[in-house]
Design a protein around this motif. Sequence first.
Motif, short mmCIF file in Angstrom:
data_model
loop_
_atom_site.label_atom_id
_atom_site.label_comp_id
_atom_site.label_asym_id
_atom_site.label_seq_id
_atom_site.Cartn_x
_atom_site.Cartn_y
_atom_site.Cartn_z
N TYR A 85 -10.66 -9.18 3.27
CA TYR A 85 -11.77 -9.29 2.34
C TYR A 85 -11.17 -9.55 0.97
O TYR A 85 -10.21 -8.88 0.57
CB TYR A 85 -12.57 -7.99 2.35
N ARG A 134 -8.69 -6.48 0.56
CA ARG A 134 -8.88 -5.45 1.58
C ARG A 134 -8.38 -5.99 2.90
O ARG A 134 -8.65 -7.16 3.24
CB ARG A 134 -10.36 -5.12 1.68
N ARG A 156 -8.62 -5.11 6.83
CA ARG A 156 -9.22 -4.29 7.88
C ARG A 156 -8.35 -4.44 9.11
O ARG A 156 -8.25 -5.52 9.68
CB ARG A 156 -10.65 -4.76 8.15
N PHE A 166 -5.91 0.16 13.45
CA PHE A 166 -6.50 1.35 12.82
C PHE A 166 -7.70 1.83 13.62
O PHE A 166 -7.80 3.00 13.98
CB PHE A 166 -6.91 0.97 11.40
#
Lengths: 402, 176
Positions: A349, A362, A364, A368
């Motif tokens: 992002y 960002r 992602r 995770f």
Amino acid sequence: MSNLIDDDPRIIEFDVRTDEMLVNMGPQHPSTHGVLRLVLRTDGEIVSEVEPHIGYLHRCAEKIGENITPRQWIPYTDRLDYLAAMNMNLGWALTVEKLMRHEVSEKARHLRVLIAEFNRIASHLVGMGAYGLDLGTFSPFLYAFREREKILDLFEEACGARLTYSYLTVGGATADLPPGWLQKCEAFLDQFAPMIQEYHTLLTTNAIFVKRTAGIGVLSREMAIDYGCSGPVLRGSGVDQDMRRDGESIYTAMYDGYAFEVAVQKDGRYPRDHAYPAVPTDAVLGDCWHRFFVRMVEVVQSMDLVRQAIDRYAACRDPLGEPLKLAEKLPVGDAYLETEAPKGQMGFYVVGNGTPIPWRVRARSSSFSNLSVTHELCRGCLIADVPAIVGSLDIVMGEIDR
Amino acid sequence: MRGPGFLEQLEVACPGAVVGRNLEALDPWIEVAGDRLADVCRWLKNSSVPRFDSLQCITAVDWFEPDPKKAAKVTWQPHLELVYHLWSVSARASLVLKVNLPRWSGDIPGHLPEIPSVAGIWRTADWHEREVFDLSGVSFTGHPDLRRILCPEDWEGYPLRKDYEMPLHYHGIRGK
């Protein structure tokens, strides 16, 4: 913060009981794939609770990204999933290109498919070999690394690095492939194709391997979606989703004209399953065996895609084109894009504010979310099954901790 | 993102919850009032057509310019923006929700702004909200286990805030 821990009823309860034990696995345990610490709450051999502790590799890469230009952040994306750095480069490059509404040349498009799929093979080879290692068999690891080494040699020839490539970049790639590279790549594929059968003999159909993985760590379809799992972990649970086919048009356009089938079991069958060994009777959809098998199917599929990309790339007469300038101004606005990296859907992002330096970056990470489901999978399993389950998620800590 | 019809259904299901929108953006987004977020998310997860059964990402963007010279030129007021990227597995559609928050609750530095947690709606949000709490300093009310996830538990400050300053010392380790 420390008060929170002191008052935790689970800890108090632990203090007064005698038959339960807290076992620390990691952060330096060989089967936790990097610096991951799992705190197991055990009753004899049975694990009643697992809590992953992460952050040992945290570098706040997102903060670094707010202080440099997108092209300068490319080397930092290498260090997210360092086993598939090309795919990380590609994800970030495409996100920035989406924000800038930039389209790369036809030649760069095919080069990207070629390189990204080639890296997928290397990443799955590590995933497969290391998984064998987790379960106590050493030879598949050596066989997998022998072949991966040849892929790394080819990458080294293309861009000079063996692990952190920074090769695909915003606006294309840093350089064209050297002369003769395609022939070497084809020679590798010809030599590699028969090896797949070896891996199936060593792992997929191996009786011990099947005993250790079939029916273990079953992840239901609903839970996989709820926890945001992606990639082979999601497809191993029978969810038919692959961003290369279902993602946003800027990403799927890269694969326009390429023939491939999503590696997922549909109506009890994998695509082109006559070429693979039969699914063992003990295996349940969503267990460790299926997650492993999806990766094996994807290796063959990626080889096929690399061959298609070689032909198309070789047929391109136009130049590759130059990457964008190091300090190109970003438009005001934001863009989010998820790409299908080997470990799952990698999302980037970026928020631009009219300067060359992004306001917010960002990442992602797929690992995770994939790791966050561990405590559900490990509830009630044996201690020896914990490495089998965590290994089947194929996580990379660089990507989780960022 | 669906068309205007989708927004009308949302308006019927959660009246007054949508306070802003930009359907022309690269990723069209709608802005939701902070106190209505949980209602909107529950509707999107369970009842909307298509159902948004997957949460991809939660991001906090700190709109604050620490440099006073540059701060005089910016057009926005300092605030925090939470961005939720949703995805529908069945319809292969995406949706972006944005929520604006004050940087500090009651403008008192150190008092974290509060927003209802969506961890009970999408389990992905559990770890993502912990990360946003850890790095950007947002308190998610109703979160089952809100504590730091990437930084050590005794870490001070919120690194992704624009006015964050690296501590000079941490347990005898030099910070700068």
